[in-house]
Write an enzyme that holds these catalytic residues in place. Sequence first.
Site, mmCIF file in Angstrom:
data_model
loop_
_atom_site.group_PDB
_atom_site.id
_atom_site.type_symbol
_atom_site.label_atom_id
_atom_site.label_comp_id
_atom_site.label_asym_id
_atom_site.label_seq_id
_atom_site.Cartn_x
_atom_site.Cartn_y
_atom_site.Cartn_z
ATOM 1 N N ALA A 1 40.974 52.475 64.338
ATOM 2 C CA ALA A 1 40.142 51.927 65.332
ATOM 3 C C ALA A 1 40.893 52.434 66.612
ATOM 4 O O ALA A 1 41.744 53.192 66.732
ATOM 5 C CB ALA A 1 40.584 50.310 65.281
ATOM 6 N N GLY B 1 42.051 52.035 60.652
ATOM 7 C CA GLY B 1 40.505 51.483 60.300
ATOM 8 C C GLY B 1 39.838 52.543 59.708
ATOM 9 O O GLY B 1 38.885 52.228 58.986
ATOM 10 N N GLU C 1 40.563 52.261 55.839
ATOM 11 C CA GLU C 1 40.134 51.016 55.641
ATOM 12 C C GLU C 1 38.489 51.118 55.461
ATOM 13 O O GLU C 1 37.930 50.688 54.413
ATOM 14 C CB GLU C 1 40.322 49.951 56.523
ATOM 15 C CG GLU C 1 41.971 49.657 56.399
ATOM 16 C CD GLU C 1 42.407 48.602 57.500
ATOM 17 O OE1 GLU C 1 42.979 47.689 57.198
ATOM 18 O OE2 GLU C 1 42.119 49.026 58.834
ATOM 19 N N GLU D 1 49.486 51.534 61.386
ATOM 20 C CA GLU D 1 49.367 50.505 62.619
ATOM 21 C C GLU D 1 50.812 49.767 63.031
ATOM 22 O O GLU D 1 50.991 49.479 63.970
ATOM 23 C CB GLU D 1 48.370 49.252 62.007
ATOM 24 C CG GLU D 1 46.869 49.732 61.880
ATOM 25 C CD GLU D 1 46.607 50.177 60.563
ATOM 26 O OE1 GLU D 1 47.583 50.460 59.677
ATOM 27 O OE2 GLU D 1 45.464 49.837 60.164
HETATM 28 N N1 DAK Z 1 42.333 55.665 69.021
HETATM 29 C C1 DAK Z 1 41.758 56.359 70.186
HETATM 30 N N2 DAK Z 1 42.081 57.540 70.257
HETATM 31 C C2 DAK Z 1 42.544 58.426 69.523
HETATM 32 C C3 DAK Z 1 43.006 57.957 68.292
HETATM 33 C C4 DAK Z 1 42.708 56.388 67.938
HETATM 34 N N3 DAK Z 1 42.917 55.861 66.867
HETATM 35 N N4 DAK Z 1 43.465 58.964 67.472
HETATM 36 C C5 DAK Z 1 43.189 59.966 68.126
HETATM 37 N N5 DAK Z 1 42.860 59.709 69.242
HETATM 38 C C6 DAK Z 1 42.436 60.711 70.401
HETATM 39 C C7 DAK Z 1 43.840 60.866 71.200
HETATM 40 O O1 DAK Z 1 44.282 60.048 72.041
HETATM 41 C C8 DAK Z 1 43.301 62.256 71.792
HETATM 42 O O2 DAK Z 1 42.549 62.133 72.937
HETATM 43 P P1 DAK Z 1 43.057 62.777 74.378
HETATM 44 O O3 DAK Z 1 44.645 62.293 74.551
HETATM 45 O O4 DAK Z 1 42.939 64.208 74.122
HETATM 46 O O5 DAK Z 1 42.103 62.153 75.350
HETATM 47 C C9 DAK Z 1 42.414 62.849 70.617
HETATM 48 O O6 DAK Z 1 42.046 61.909 69.753
HETATM 49 C C10 DAK Z 1 43.242 64.081 69.671
HETATM 50 O O7 DAK Z 1 44.213 63.352 69.207
HETATM 51 P P2 DAK Z 1 45.840 64.121 69.374
HETATM 52 O O8 DAK Z 1 45.973 64.772 70.654
HETATM 53 O O9 DAK Z 1 46.855 62.895 69.054
HETATM 54 O O10 DAK Z 1 45.544 65.077 68.098
HETATM 55 P P3 DAK Z 1 46.759 65.492 67.026
HETATM 56 O O11 DAK Z 1 46.208 66.620 66.204
HETATM 57 O O12 DAK Z 1 48.100 65.897 67.700
HETATM 58 O O13 DAK Z 1 47.172 64.102 66.215
HETATM 59 C C11 DAK Z 1 46.452 62.095 64.994
HETATM 60 C C12 DAK Z 1 46.004 63.441 65.376
HETATM 61 C C13 DAK Z 1 45.312 61.579 64.121
HETATM 62 C C14 DAK Z 1 47.788 62.175 63.937
HETATM 63 C C15 DAK Z 1 47.056 61.181 66.317
HETATM 64 O O14 DAK Z 1 45.678 61.255 67.096
HETATM 65 C C16 DAK Z 1 47.180 60.004 65.836
HETATM 66 O O15 DAK Z 1 48.385 59.289 65.426
HETATM 67 N N6 DAK Z 1 46.409 58.920 66.259
HETATM 68 C C17 DAK Z 1 46.620 57.697 65.907
HETATM 69 C C18 DAK Z 1 46.143 57.082 64.472
HETATM 70 C C19 DAK Z 1 46.630 55.559 64.360
HETATM 71 O O16 DAK Z 1 47.510 54.860 64.830
HETATM 72 N N7 DAK Z 1 45.644 54.940 63.759
HETATM 73 C C20 DAK Z 1 45.812 53.431 63.673
HETATM 74 C C21 DAK Z 1 44.745 52.912 64.755
HETATM 75 S S1 DAK Z 1 45.135 51.054 64.767
HETATM 76 C C22 DAK Z 1 40.991 44.986 63.117
HETATM 77 C C23 DAK Z 1 40.715 45.877 61.982
HETATM 78 C C24 DAK Z 1 41.100 47.040 61.740
HETATM 79 C C25 DAK Z 1 41.888 47.517 63.099
HETATM 80 C C26 DAK Z 1 42.081 46.474 63.936
HETATM 81 C C27 DAK Z 1 41.812 45.319 63.960
HETATM 82 N N8 DAK Z 1 40.455 43.493 62.931
HETATM 83 C C28 DAK Z 1 39.586 43.248 61.756
HETATM 84 C C29 DAK Z 1 40.857 42.510 63.662
HETATM 85 C C30 DAK Z 1 42.399 48.934 62.869
HETATM 86 C C31 DAK Z 1 43.561 49.373 63.789
HETATM 87 C C32 DAK Z 1 43.935 50.617 63.643
HETATM 88 O O17 DAK Z 1 43.314 51.573 63.002
#
Ligand code: DAK
Length: 258
Positions: free
Chosen positions: A65, A109, A112, A132
Amino acid sequence: MAYETIIVEIEDHIALIKLNRPDAMNALNDQLLTELCDALKSAQNNDKVRCIVLTGSEKAFAAGADIKMMSSKSFVDVFTEDLFTPESEQILAVRKPIIAAVSGYALGGGCELAMMCDFIICSDTAKFGQPEINLGVSAGLGGTQRLTRFIGKSKAMDMNLTGRFMEADEAERCGLVSRIVPAKKLIEEAMSAATKIAEKSMITTMAVKEMVNRSYETTLREGLLFERRVFHSLFATEDQKEGMAAFMEKREAQFRDK
Ligand code: DAK
């Protein structure tokens, strides 16, 4: 609806839906999920479409997400708007089969969303995770529930508590994905699986999807009864007569979805 965050191509009875937010690793935001639901509904209502393939880019299926969208929200915001719930229900309501073709990151997400599809074909570069916990939250769309049913408690706990990423080999070993293919061949292989499905009777295909999904919702006894009754009911179709006749006549079946 004109799409900005997804690309849809319909070819030979397959709807190929590509998540397309390259600057954000296909992170799921309201716009992307609204567009995805619209495309899935159109595919469901389009008689020409017999199978759906959902994919991302080579680098990311979806990195979760959109954290930037969620970061300033309060409990009251997410509780009141019931973040992502209507969209996930619409995805699960699609009766035609959906194959997730995953390359690169499928995190949070994104993992998921892939699990909400009917099965996952992944590339050898795929990485799955529920990270997360690193953000101070938990999975919210099946990462503690579907993942546990798919890969078992120990691995699901490991993934959700450590936030580590799982490579393609391990994902196949523990049953999260059905097969691994070389990254360059991912779409070709997913389309080929979709083409095989598209050749079957649509009635049987939709019934089978419902039957397998029922196994996650009910007891074994009730599930087996449901399976048996649906099996019986398929004998009311012309496609059952055609399928069995074609076998005996040593020819390809010509299903007419009747
Ligand atoms: N959200 C927003 N931007 C993201 C992102 C994300 N999840 N993942 C990557 N990006 C963006 C980065 O911020 C970056 O943007 P700029 O800084 O260049 O503007 C760009 O994509 C490239 O990312 P990186 O520079 O970080 O690239 P790397 O190759 O170094 O790393 C990575 C790739 C995928 C390992 C890293 O970006 C990363 O760790 N990303 C976050 C992964 C993460 O934590 N995912 C979980 C998110 S929380 C719900 C249901 C579901 C959910 C919530 C509520 N309900 C039913 C209520 C779900 C929650 C989630 O998924």
